[in-house]
Design a protein around this motif. Structure first.
Motif, PDB file in Angstrom:
ATOM      1  N   ASP A  75       0.835  -1.201   0.000  1.00  0.00           N
ATOM      2  CA  ASP A  75       0.000   0.000   0.000  1.00  0.00           C
ATOM      3  C   ASP A  75       0.870   1.251   0.000  1.00  0.00           C
ATOM      4  O   ASP A  75       2.087   1.186   0.152  1.00  0.00           O
ATOM      5  CB  ASP A  75      -1.050  -0.047   1.122  1.00  0.00           C
ATOM      6  CG  ASP A  75      -0.547   0.471   2.444  1.00  0.00           C
ATOM      7  OD1 ASP A  75       0.678   0.538   2.613  1.00  0.00           O
ATOM      8  OD2 ASP A  75      -1.371   0.791   3.301  1.00  0.00           O
ATOM      9  N   GLY A  89      -3.951   6.704   6.380  1.00  0.00           N
ATOM     10  CA  GLY A  89      -4.320   5.308   6.610  1.00  0.00           C
ATOM     11  C   GLY A  89      -4.023   4.436   5.394  1.00  0.00           C
ATOM     12  O   GLY A  89      -4.090   3.214   5.481  1.00  0.00           O
ATOM     13  N   ASN A 148      -0.717  -6.479  12.610  1.00  0.00           N
ATOM     14  CA  ASN A 148      -2.119  -6.114  12.785  1.00  0.00           C
ATOM     15  C   ASN A 148      -2.908  -7.406  12.746  1.00  0.00           C
ATOM     16  O   ASN A 148      -2.445  -8.407  12.182  1.00  0.00           O
ATOM     17  CB  ASN A 148      -2.604  -5.215  11.648  1.00  0.00           C
ATOM     18  CG  ASN A 148      -1.935  -3.853  11.678  1.00  0.00           C
ATOM     19  OD1 ASN A 148      -1.984  -3.161  12.689  1.00  0.00           O
ATOM     20  ND2 ASN A 148      -1.291  -3.476  10.587  1.00  0.00           N
ATOM     21  N   GLY A 152      -6.481  -5.129   6.758  1.00  0.00           N
ATOM     22  CA  GLY A 152      -5.881  -3.901   6.240  1.00  0.00           C
ATOM     23  C   GLY A 152      -6.825  -3.139   5.324  1.00  0.00           C
ATOM     24  O   GLY A 152      -7.632  -3.724   4.616  1.00  0.00           O
TER      25      GLY A 152
HETATM   26  N1  GLY Z   1      -3.190   0.068   5.148  1.00  0.00           N
HETATM   27  C1  GLY Z   1      -2.599  -0.167   6.357  1.00  0.00           C
HETATM   28  C2  GLY Z   1      -3.419  -0.731   7.411  1.00  0.00           C
HETATM   29  O1  GLY Z   1      -4.561  -1.080   7.229  1.00  0.00           O
HETATM   30  O2  GLY Z   1      -2.914  -0.809   8.507  1.00  0.00           O
END
Ligand code: GLY
Length: 286
Positions: A75, A89, A148, A152
């Protein structure tokens, strides 16, 4: 540590709590701002080594016993073209990542994913769900920036365009600890998504404004306009600011997919529209 150096808010900050500081004064200033409460989630900060390389989002699905690769994407976190300006983001993404070779993938699994899953098991909390490793890859060596536990945003959009197996079937298999018995199929095509945000994001608070013409975009199976920060009132669509729409396309190559997304977004009549036209530049244009 040398500069540049990375200062991060130690809490949730919608992707906006990361600062790459080029000198000591800048770094001290950012620490001060965080410490004085710029982010509601925490007054603490983290100091990290600055890693230069390409950012890759690498996903796996774990059922607590076994795990399976669940796609890769790259990204673009900066607001401006050429990856400039403040962090957001995410302003767009593409999948799959073109820098994960077999060798790099082996390293990601052996050096990062497997020790993590093993460690969690040892702690008595085997991990079940989506694990998203945020990596930096330089000279074929992956380094972990963060984990995470979600798909995403905007990575999810491109992954879903390429996923050919029913997602619910995969999730249920994960719940039943049968992920190793489940085949997950992916399209060989490339997917790209471009985020349209409201002008001024991420710095300025944006106002509500009408988005016209979304109905004029004729979509086929390889195109999708995901709504994020929109709402409907009196049969009209409005933006409530931030990252608002995602034009997403699947095609045999990234360039054609990107052209499709740009054309979709050009058709939208919205005075606050801003989007990057260079998403995927490393893979397409260099
Ligand atoms: N695009 C990065 C995230 O969702 O953390």
């Amino acid at each position: 540590m040398n500069t540049p150096i990375v200062i991060k808010a130690d809490g949730l900050a919608s992707g906006k709590g990361v600062f790459i500081c080029n000198n000591k004064n800048e770094a001290l200033q950012k620490c001060k701002e965080i410490n004085q409460g710029k982010f509601k989630s925490s007054k603490k900060f983290v100091i990290e080594e600055f890693l230069l390389g390409q950012e890759v989002s690498y996903f796996i699905l774990s059922d607590g016993k076994n795990y399976k690769f669940f796609g890769s994407a790259q990204d673009h976190k900066r607001i401006g073209e050429g990856d400039t300006g403040p962090n957001t983001g995410g302003m767009g993404a593409y999948s799959p990542s073109n820098i994960i070779t077999k060798k790099v993938e082996e390293k990601i699994k052996q050096q990062i994913i497997e020790p993590t899953l093993k460690g969690l098991k040892k702690l008595g909390c085997p991990f079940v769900g989506i694990l998203y490793a945020g990596l930096i890859i330089k000279d074929n060596q992956p380094k972990l920036i963060e984990y995470n536990i979600r798909l995403g945003d905007p990575e999810c959009q491109v992954l879903m365009m390429r996923l050919k197996t029913d997602l619910l079937k995969i999730i249920l298999a994960c719940k039943k600890k049968q992920i190793n018995k489940t085949t997950v199929n992916w399209s060989n095509k490339k997917a790209i998504t471009i985020v349209a945000s409201s002008k001024g994001y991420p710095n300025k608070q944006s106002k509500i404004s009408e988005i016209k013409n979304t109905k004029k975009i004729l979509l086929n199976n390889n195109q999708y306009l995901f709504h994020s920060s929109t709402f409907k009132k009196n049969n009209k669509i409005f933006s409530s600011g931030g990252r608002v729409l995602n034009a997403t396309a699947l095609n045999k190559n990234l360039k054609s997919a990107r052209d499709t997304c740009i054309n979709m977004l050009k058709k939208i009549n919205w005075k606050d529209k801003y989007f990057r036209k260079d998403i995927g530049w490393r893979a397409i244009d260099s």
